[in-house]
Design a protein around this motif. Structure first.
Motif, mmCIF file in Angstrom:
data_model
loop_
_atom_site.group_PDB
_atom_site.id
_atom_site.type_symbol
_atom_site.label_atom_id
_atom_site.label_comp_id
_atom_site.label_asym_id
_atom_site.label_seq_id
_atom_site.Cartn_x
_atom_site.Cartn_y
_atom_site.Cartn_z
ATOM 1 N N VAL A 14 0.869 -1.248 0.141
ATOM 2 C CA VAL A 14 -0.071 -0.040 -0.108
ATOM 3 C C VAL A 14 1.147 1.250 0.111
ATOM 4 O O VAL A 14 1.843 1.376 0.816
ATOM 5 C CB VAL A 14 -0.775 0.264 1.242
ATOM 6 C CG1 VAL A 14 -1.692 1.288 1.286
ATOM 7 C CG2 VAL A 14 -1.662 -1.240 1.199
ATOM 8 N N LEU A 15 0.570 2.069 -0.996
ATOM 9 C CA LEU A 15 1.278 3.491 -0.885
ATOM 10 C C LEU A 15 0.322 4.534 -0.714
ATOM 11 O O LEU A 15 -0.600 4.666 -1.238
ATOM 12 C CB LEU A 15 2.059 3.593 -2.198
ATOM 13 C CG LEU A 15 2.253 5.249 -2.298
ATOM 14 C CD1 LEU A 15 3.483 5.550 -1.684
ATOM 15 C CD2 LEU A 15 2.711 5.138 -4.194
ATOM 16 N N ILE A 27 3.962 -1.104 3.796
ATOM 17 C CA ILE A 27 3.359 0.178 3.334
ATOM 18 C C ILE A 27 4.405 1.193 3.192
ATOM 19 O O ILE A 27 5.475 1.123 3.724
ATOM 20 C CB ILE A 27 2.327 0.730 4.489
ATOM 21 C CG1 ILE A 27 2.863 0.819 5.784
ATOM 22 C CG2 ILE A 27 0.994 0.159 4.358
ATOM 23 C CD1 ILE A 27 2.006 1.370 7.012
ATOM 24 N N PHE A 28 4.296 1.950 2.230
ATOM 25 C CA PHE A 28 5.009 3.245 1.976
ATOM 26 C C PHE A 28 4.256 4.593 2.014
ATOM 27 O O PHE A 28 3.068 4.738 1.712
ATOM 28 C CB PHE A 28 5.556 3.187 0.502
ATOM 29 C CG PHE A 28 6.456 2.105 -0.091
ATOM 30 C CD1 PHE A 28 7.562 1.732 1.021
ATOM 31 C CD2 PHE A 28 6.225 1.175 -0.877
ATOM 32 C CE1 PHE A 28 8.538 0.785 0.584
ATOM 33 C CE2 PHE A 28 7.135 0.060 -1.250
ATOM 34 C CZ PHE A 28 8.117 -0.043 -0.484
ATOM 35 N N ILE A 29 4.885 5.474 2.568
ATOM 36 C CA ILE A 29 4.163 6.909 2.638
ATOM 37 C C ILE A 29 4.970 8.127 1.896
ATOM 38 O O ILE A 29 6.364 7.862 1.962
ATOM 39 C CB ILE A 29 3.879 7.161 3.925
ATOM 40 C CG1 ILE A 29 4.909 7.264 4.985
ATOM 41 C CG2 ILE A 29 2.657 6.776 4.501
ATOM 42 C CD1 ILE A 29 4.572 7.799 6.293
ATOM 43 N N LEU A 30 4.320 8.827 0.933
ATOM 44 C CA LEU A 30 5.078 9.719 0.307
ATOM 45 C C LEU A 30 5.771 10.867 1.248
ATOM 46 O O LEU A 30 4.959 11.517 1.665
ATOM 47 C CB LEU A 30 4.371 10.157 -0.826
ATOM 48 C CG LEU A 30 4.946 10.705 -2.141
ATOM 49 C CD1 LEU A 30 5.979 9.677 -2.905
ATOM 50 C CD2 LEU A 30 3.901 11.154 -3.363
ATOM 51 N N PHE A 87 7.146 4.734 9.913
ATOM 52 C CA PHE A 87 6.828 4.071 8.728
ATOM 53 C C PHE A 87 7.788 4.344 7.366
ATOM 54 O O PHE A 87 8.613 5.280 7.667
ATOM 55 C CB PHE A 87 5.423 4.556 8.336
ATOM 56 C CG PHE A 87 4.369 4.321 9.250
ATOM 57 C CD1 PHE A 87 3.627 3.461 9.203
ATOM 58 C CD2 PHE A 87 3.810 5.496 10.232
ATOM 59 C CE1 PHE A 87 2.813 2.951 10.158
ATOM 60 C CE2 PHE A 87 3.042 5.195 10.996
ATOM 61 C CZ PHE A 87 2.318 3.865 11.196
ATOM 62 N N ASN A 88 7.824 3.715 6.423
ATOM 63 C CA ASN A 88 8.655 3.641 5.367
ATOM 64 C C ASN A 88 8.179 4.976 4.676
ATOM 65 O O ASN A 88 7.385 4.783 3.892
ATOM 66 C CB ASN A 88 8.681 2.517 4.565
ATOM 67 C CG ASN A 88 9.270 1.412 5.307
ATOM 68 O OD1 ASN A 88 10.229 1.504 5.914
ATOM 69 N ND2 ASN A 88 8.639 0.317 4.864
ATOM 70 N N PHE A 89 9.111 5.983 4.317
ATOM 71 C CA PHE A 89 9.112 7.027 3.650
ATOM 72 C C PHE A 89 9.719 6.659 2.154
ATOM 73 O O PHE A 89 10.765 6.187 2.169
ATOM 74 C CB PHE A 89 9.593 8.455 3.987
ATOM 75 C CG PHE A 89 9.243 8.946 5.256
ATOM 76 C CD1 PHE A 89 8.091 8.454 5.968
ATOM 77 C CD2 PHE A 89 9.751 10.136 6.143
ATOM 78 C CE1 PHE A 89 7.445 8.773 7.245
ATOM 79 C CE2 PHE A 89 9.236 10.853 6.974
ATOM 80 C CZ PHE A 89 8.077 9.887 7.630
ATOM 81 N N ILE A 90 8.912 7.138 1.265
ATOM 82 C CA ILE A 90 9.699 6.975 -0.337
ATOM 83 C C ILE A 90 9.718 8.385 -0.740
ATOM 84 O O ILE A 90 8.546 9.138 -0.628
ATOM 85 C CB ILE A 90 9.116 5.968 -1.032
ATOM 86 C CG1 ILE A 90 7.709 6.182 -1.426
ATOM 87 C CG2 ILE A 90 9.149 4.730 -0.403
ATOM 88 C CD1 ILE A 90 6.926 5.096 -2.616
ATOM 89 N N ASN A 91 10.623 8.768 -1.803
ATOM 90 C CA ASN A 91 10.351 9.910 -2.617
ATOM 91 C C ASN A 91 9.948 9.303 -3.880
ATOM 92 O O ASN A 91 9.571 8.379 -4.264
ATOM 93 C CB ASN A 91 11.670 10.589 -2.707
ATOM 94 C CG ASN A 91 13.071 9.577 -3.174
ATOM 95 O OD1 ASN A 91 12.587 8.792 -3.814
ATOM 96 N ND2 ASN A 91 14.166 9.912 -3.000
#
Lengths: 129, 93, 118
Positions: B29-30, B53-56, B72-76
């Protein structure tokens, strides 16, 4: 490198999906991927209105799409029926209905859902926003 | 393996709830836009606990939530693009 | 040819989502794609009979669902759980469809090439 098709369903300036779509498109191009088509559907067509006039200190998403086209020559296509329904028309539709004004012009183009479908068929990945 | 992309807050829209009804175990889930706010609530933290899960990142920073959501896992955006290719497809709910 | 799945998750008439989803479904089918439709969540309200959208200034696109077989769209699924929630599990619906469990929908999503949600 991969070939993406981007579908934008959210309006400019009144929701965040279209900005996310723009940033995703830009990031893909910067990584060397191809964007075969950016297709504006539903409220997404509102991204392409040249009447969008945000204040000078605000981000101008319509201008940002145009700049992305200038830099990478990406195709920016509107669904014509979704556009007409939302008051986004090009000179051609304006001429047809004897309207004096229009708000969509190059580099944005009018197209049909067929372009989206053939685009999906050819692309490696569809990403909608 | 599917990347499920949620862009709206569960306080406003059923996208997250609907996605979770049909998601597969190995899917991801993003969360972007106001969807990141979901993770402030116990209910959704709990619902998402077993998921990848990833969060922007920019959406979290923009909302001043970096510390609150730091577990939580942040992604760019660059990683977002890569994740769409690591998964078989993307479903934007 | 790709396997395209179109999900209707919103109720009709309040927004144009359902109508524009159906436009895309028919167009995709006429472009020889393998199209399937899934009704989930409040989207199952698209399936209610005897709607009169013109009373609220909306186009009667519900009638157009009847054209799906003409376009060879044979896979129409509706979520059992959603139908039950909205009291439609035993109702007569506007079109011929298959009631499926959430797990079957999960499997269908995995099998599709692309999934578009409206």
């Amino acid at each position: 490198m991969s070939n993406f098709i981007i579908q934008v369903n959210g309006a400019a300036n009144t929701g965040s999906a279209s900005y996310t779509a723009y940033r995703f498109t830009k990031a893909s191009l910067e990584q060397g991927h191809q964007i075969s088509l950016v297709f504006f559907y539903q409220d997404g067509v509102l991204n392409t209105s040249s009447f969008n006039s945000p204040a000078s200190d605000e981000f101008d998403l319509t201008k940002a799409w145009i700049e992305l086209n200038h830099q990478y020559q990406i195709k920016l296509v509107n669904c014509v029926s979704a556009s007409l329904r939302r008051g986004v028309i090009s000179k051609m539709e304006a001429d047809e209905c004897q309207a004096k004004h229009w708000n969509m012009q190059s580099p944005f183009e009018m197209g049909g859902l067929g372009e989206l479908v053939t685009g999906i068929e050819r692309a490696d990945r569809l990403v909608s926003f | 393996m599917i990347l499920h992309h949620i862009q709206t807050s569960p306080a406003q829209d059923n996208a997250l709830a609907t996605c979770l009804r049909y998601i597969d175990k190995q899917d991801t889930v993003l969360l972007s836009g106001n969807a990141v706010n979901a993770l402030l609530l116990n209910t959704w933290q709990h619902e998402l606990a077993q998921r990848r899960i990833f969060i922007l990142e920019e959406d979290v920073k923009a909302r001043g939530l970096t510390e609150r959501l730091s577990q939580f896992n942040f992604i760019n955006y660059e990683q977002f693009v890569q994740e769409t290719l690591h998964h078989d497809k993307v479903i934007s709910w | 040819m790709k396997k395209l799945t179109i999900i209707f998750r919103r109720a009709p008439h309040g927004t144009p989502h359902g109508r524009e989803a159906l436009d895309l479904a028919l167009l995709s089918a006429s472009f020889e794609q393998e199209v399937s439709l899934i009704f989930v969540d409040e989207g199952v309200l698209n399936l209610v009979k005897m709607q009169h959208p013109e009373l609220v200034g909306a186009k009667d696109f519900i009638a157009t669902f009847g054209a799906l077989p003409l376009y060879d769209v044979d896979t129409v699924l509706a979520c059992k759980t959603s139908l039950l929630e909205y009291g439609l599990d035993k109702a007569e619906l506007t079109m011929k469809l298959t009631q499926v469990s959430p797990a079957e929908i999960t499997q269908h999503l995995a099998d599709a090439d692309e999934v578009l949600v409206f």
